[in-house]
Design an enzyme around this catalytic site. Structure first.
Site: not given
Ligand SMILES: *Cc1c(COP(=O)(O)O)cnc(C)c1O
Length: 392
Positions: A193
């Site tokens: 991210k």
């Molecule tokens: C990465 C992601 C999540 C989950 O995030 P985590 O921190 O890995 O639990 C949820 N929704 C979307 C759209 C994502 O890209």
């Protein structure tokens, strides 16, 4: 595994998709935390919450161990009962949908707008019933959803809005920051991210009573600040007031987040540069490129997605992915539409064809590397690889 003779990049320089930018300060912050001896939830977590809250201008922020945890607790705090329905997009990560199920409610899909790839408010409206309790929009790739239309539906039908902001740390919509528009905003600091802590998440909460509830739920259902019980203020008894979860963030994670968040704007600017370079380089190729950013919004530039339509590009999406790998450039898919997965078909009887826009995008989309870590040379290698693959 395809092998090509002269790949754009050599094998030992394979460009890993979504590899994060990690600086010396991040490493030092982790070492400092180790030396402090306080590894779990503590002062660094508190600081990260304060910094993130200030960056977003939010009422309340709680750091958690993932965005999935943030979504789950938001749904529980929304007070869902079995049989209640939550409307979300079929073009999202499975966690969005799974948390609805774990909160005891029923997920309902509303198809996307084919241009923005975000949930289409007109489709949401068609899916509202007397059992609908919440809407979960995802700001896909970092592009703001149509929050005016979603907010109007929520107001009319008395629905909670939970924003999945996993891609949307820097996103803004008409002067409002993503995650502060709905009742809850859920962020991810997973390694791919825009701001990372390894694993990690944050929930922004509008209402003070929801915030207090989420805090208790995040740490076993123990009442206030139970993490302080081993600190220097003397032992504090805690009381368990409900069956909570183990979703708290550690200081080891928050220490990285505090440093990363200081660089959120320069990283965003770098990704914007890359985005513009890709737009220019791909304009005349037989692939789809992202729609222009909507007026009065700010795109987070989390994912740069191209559309590979077999008829137009002369190569299938999956062959394109394999050919990019053979050029030693990593790529991603965000996402195959949720109704394509067997679990949801078996449990809810969903037919992917009922969500034609999400189905098509899910089968054509390719995410190209867009990390702030990329050098100009890396970016040119990605462009060369796309061109080589398309002309083969
Ligand atoms: C990465 C992601 C999540 C989950 O995030 P985590 O921190 O890995 O639990 C949820 N929704 C979307 C759209 C994502 O890209």
């Amino acid at each position: 595994m395809i092998q090509v003779k002269n790949p754009v990049r050599s094998k030992d320089r394979f460009l890993v998709f979504g590899s994060p930018a990690i600086e010396e300060e991040d490493i030092e912050a982790v070492v400092d935390t180790m030396r402090s001896g306080w590894l779990g939830t503590g002062p660094k977590t508190k600081q990260f919450e304060e910094d993130f809250k200030a960056y977003k201008g939010a009422n309340a922020a709680l750091a958690l161990n993932s965005c999935t945890a943030a979504l789950h607790l938001s749904l529980i705090a929304a007070g869902l009962k079995p049989g209640d329905e939550v409307i979300t997009s079929p073009l999202t990560f499975c966690a969005t949908v799974n948390t609805i199920i774990h909160a005891g409610a029923t997920p309902i899909m509303a198809d996307i707008d084919p241009l923005t790839m975000n949930i289409d408010p007109a489709e949401v409206e068609k899916k509202i019933t007397e059992r609908t309790r919440a809407i979960m929009p995802i700001h896909l790739a970092g592009r703001a959803c149509d929050m005016d239309a979603i907010g109007a539906l929520a107001k009319k039908h008395n629905l909670i809005v939970i924003e999945d902001c996993a891609h949307a740390i820097e996103t803004e919509y008409k002067g409002q920051k993503a995650g502060t528009i709905g009742d809850f905003g859920c962020f991810s600091f997973y390694v791919t991210k825009n701001v990372i802590t390894g694993e990690g998440g944050m929930v922004l909460i509008k209402d003070a009573s929801h915030a207090a509830h989420v805090k208790v739920l995040s740490l076993h259902g123990m009442d206030k600040d139970a993490w302080k019980r081993f600190g220097n203020e003397g032992y504090k008894h805690y009381q368990v007031v409900e069956a909570g979860f183990k979703y708290n963030m550690m200081d080891l994670q928050a220490a990285i987040g505090v440093q990363q968040l200081k660089r959120v704007e320069p990283y965003w600017k770098r990704r914007e540069q890359i985005w513009k370079r890709y737009n220019e380089a791909f304009a005349d190729l037989p692939i789809g490129i992202p729609a222009p950013v909507e007026a009065d919004t700010r795109h987070a530039y989390h994912l740069y997605t191209i559309m590979v339509d077999h008829d137009r590009a002369g190569i299938s999406r999956d062959n394109f992915l394999n050919a990019m790998t053979a050029q030693n450039v990593g790529a991603g898919v965000h996402y195959l539409s949720v109704p394509e997965h067997p679990f949801y078909q078996d449990k809810y009887g969903w037919d992917p064809e009922d969500y034609p826009h999400a189905l098509r995008v899910g089968r054509e989309t390719v995410s190209l590397p867009l990390s702030a870590k990329l050098t100009d040379e890396d970016v040119e290698d990605v462009i060369s690889a796309v061109k080589v693959v398309l002309s083969a």
